[in-house]
Design a protein around this motif. Structure first.
Motif, PDB file in Angstrom:
ATOM      1  N   LEU A 129       0.819  -1.195   0.000  1.00 54.38           N
ATOM      2  CA  LEU A 129       0.000   0.000   0.000  1.00 54.38           C
ATOM      3  C   LEU A 129       0.865   1.261   0.000  1.00 54.38           C
ATOM      4  CD1 LEU A 129      -2.684  -0.923   2.692  1.00 54.38           C
ATOM      5  CD2 LEU A 129      -3.077  -0.728   0.226  1.00 54.38           C
ATOM      6  N   GLU A 130       0.366   2.293  -0.667  1.00 55.43           N
ATOM      7  CA  GLU A 130       0.976   3.610  -0.539  1.00 55.43           C
ATOM      8  C   GLU A 130       0.664   4.151   0.860  1.00 55.43           C
ATOM      9  OE1 GLU A 130       2.865   5.083  -2.699  1.00 55.43           O
ATOM     10  OE2 GLU A 130       2.583   3.711  -4.410  1.00 55.43           O
ATOM     11  N   ALA A 131       1.507   5.031   1.353  1.00 57.88           N
ATOM     12  CA  ALA A 131       1.307   5.588   2.693  1.00 57.88           C
ATOM     13  C   ALA A 131      -0.070   6.217   2.840  1.00 57.88           C
ATOM     14  CB  ALA A 131       2.401   6.605   2.997  1.00 57.88           C
ATOM     15  N   SER A 132      -0.549   6.851   1.781  1.00 55.42           N
ATOM     16  CA  SER A 132      -1.843   7.541   1.830  1.00 55.42           C
ATOM     17  C   SER A 132      -3.024   6.574   1.866  1.00 55.42           C
ATOM     18  CB  SER A 132      -1.985   8.464   0.625  1.00 55.42           C
ATOM     19  OG  SER A 132      -1.926   7.718  -0.593  1.00 55.42           O
ATOM     20  N   GLU A 133      -2.796   5.298   1.547  1.00 54.87           N
ATOM     21  CA  GLU A 133      -3.888   4.332   1.479  1.00 54.87           C
ATOM     22  C   GLU A 133      -4.116   3.587   2.792  1.00 54.87           C
ATOM     23  OE1 GLU A 133      -3.922   2.689  -3.014  1.00 54.87           O
ATOM     24  OE2 GLU A 133      -2.051   2.273  -1.938  1.00 54.87           O
ATOM     25  N   TRP A 134      -3.176   3.672   3.716  1.00 55.90           N
ATOM     26  CA  TRP A 134      -3.264   2.875   4.934  1.00 55.90           C
ATOM     27  C   TRP A 134      -4.442   3.265   5.814  1.00 55.90           C
ATOM     28  CZ3 TRP A 134      -1.777  -1.566   6.733  1.00 55.90           C
ATOM     29  CH2 TRP A 134      -0.652  -2.202   6.190  1.00 55.90           C
ATOM     30  N   ALA A 135      -4.742   4.540   5.913  1.00 59.86           N
ATOM     31  CA  ALA A 135      -5.819   4.960   6.808  1.00 59.86           C
ATOM     32  C   ALA A 135      -7.150   4.359   6.391  1.00 59.86           C
ATOM     33  CB  ALA A 135      -5.906   6.493   6.853  1.00 59.86           C
ATOM     34  N   GLY A 136      -7.464   4.408   5.100  1.00 54.76           N
ATOM     35  CA  GLY A 136      -8.714   3.830   4.613  1.00 54.76           C
ATOM     36  C   GLY A 136      -8.743   2.328   4.781  1.00 54.76           C
ATOM     37  N   TYR A 137      -7.630   1.687   4.464  1.00 49.68           N
ATOM     38  CA  TYR A 137      -7.534   0.231   4.612  1.00 49.68           C
ATOM     39  C   TYR A 137      -7.805  -0.159   6.065  1.00 49.68           C
ATOM     40  CZ  TYR A 137      -5.540  -4.484   4.040  1.00 49.68           C
ATOM     41  OH  TYR A 137      -5.352  -5.839   3.996  1.00 49.68           O
ATOM     42  N   ALA A 138      -7.110   0.513   6.986  1.00 47.51           N
ATOM     43  CA  ALA A 138      -7.250   0.172   8.398  1.00 47.51           C
ATOM     44  C   ALA A 138      -8.656   0.458   8.920  1.00 47.51           C
ATOM     45  CB  ALA A 138      -6.213   0.928   9.213  1.00 47.51           C
ATOM     46  N   SER A 139      -9.271   1.527   8.452  1.00 46.22           N
ATOM     47  CA  SER A 139     -10.621   1.850   8.925  1.00 46.22           C
ATOM     48  C   SER A 139     -11.613   0.785   8.505  1.00 46.22           C
ATOM     49  CB  SER A 139     -11.057   3.221   8.395  1.00 46.22           C
ATOM     50  OG  SER A 139     -11.314   3.193   7.001  1.00 46.22           O
TER      51      SER A 139
END
Length: 297
Positions: A129-139
């Motif tokens: 994942l790109e750094a910017s994608e982690w928040a959505g993935y984790a949520s």
């Protein structure tokens, strides 16, 4: 009361999906083989293989339900929402499981549908994942965990080769961004560059489920050199019978005791239908159970 119990899973017998081809053996034969080998539980496998909510308990033949896989695409918001019905269907079957002590209640195993690039080059050999994608993935992982908890089940997230949570660094990031417990899989971690014994110690407060499988990094290296994907890696025996790969099995068992782990230990030896005979798979799983028994588990 012993606080750790040992189960096995349909994937050890080449049973992954019911849509591709008939399973290599009937559920009744598999349940009998697992019970005869001295296992106390079994994973659910594909929905319907071990029965439905109406007949599951009877078809388990005295085994307890240890867990069950729920595959969701956390990397894509729309596809994640579409997949929640499958999670609900898995939990419906869990509701029919035989009663068990609280520490042996079945755990929904939250799996990720994966990354095509990593599936093609497993073991941390393709970008995640790109750094910017982690928040959505984790949520979305957190949302799935909450959905399980609302139904009375405590889930565990399964890191896995070929997915966005593959390497030890990926696992660390997920643990940082969520409160979900971890299904620590020794074979997947080993082949993704991790040390299962160290991981058990480092993540002991978050380990809620354990899959024990062996791994062979030489087979992984050859698979990468040949340009074949995760499925073929499994077909070539990348996940070896216990004691035939590089897993420090005595160290894993010793560390489970040291950290005071309570719950299911599920032996898995992912294999493909047709690559090993049914008879060999049955013999392998009996031998795997005996290896753990010799180590006191």
């Amino acid at each position: 009361m012993r606080l750790t119990s040992v189960a096995n899973a349909p994937v050890s017998f080449g049973v992954f999906e019911l849509s591709d081809a008939p399973p290599p053996l009937t559920a009744a034969r598999m349940v009998g083989a697992i019970s005869d080998a001295g296992y106390e539980g079994i994973d659910l496998g594909p929905i319907g293989y071990l029965g439905t909510k109406d007949d599951l308990a009877e078809r388990l033949g005295g085994l307890l339900l240890a867990g069950g896989w729920a595959d969701l695409r956390y990397s894509d918001a729309a596809e994640f929402e579409q997949g929640l019905a499958a999670l609900d269907a898995t939990l419906d079957v869990f509701d029919a499981a035989p009663a068990a002590p609280a520490h042996l209640a079945p755990r929904p195993t939250l799996g990720c549908s994966g990354s095509p690039a990593r599936f093609a080059r497993p073991g941390g050999n393709a970008p995640g994942l790109e750094a910017s994608e982690w928040a959505g993935y984790a949520s979305r992982v957190q949302e799935a965990a909450g959905r399980c908890r609302d139904r009375g089940y405590e889930p565990a997230f399964h890191h896995h080769l070929g997915t966005y949570v593959e390497t030890p660094e990926d696992v660390e990031r997920l643990l940082e961004l969520t409160d979900v417990q971890l299904c620590l899989d020794t074979g997947h971690l080993l082949l993704a560059g991790g040390d299962p014994v160290t991981a058990l110690r480092d993540w002991s407060g978050r380990v809620g489920h354990v899959h024990i499988k062996d791994g062979d990094r030489a087979i992984l290296a050859q698979a990468l050199a040949d340009g074949v994907d995760l499925r073929e890696l499994m077909g070539r025996g990348g996940f070896a019978p216990l004691g035939e790969g590089e897993l420090d099995l005595p160290g894993v068992v010793r560390t489970l005791d040291e950290i005071g782990y309570q719950g299911w230990v599920i032996i898995e030896q992912d294999t493909l239908p047709g690559r090993r005979s049914v008879e060999r798979n049955i013999a392998d799983q009996a031998a795997n159970r005996e290896k753990l028994r010799e180590l006191g588990l």
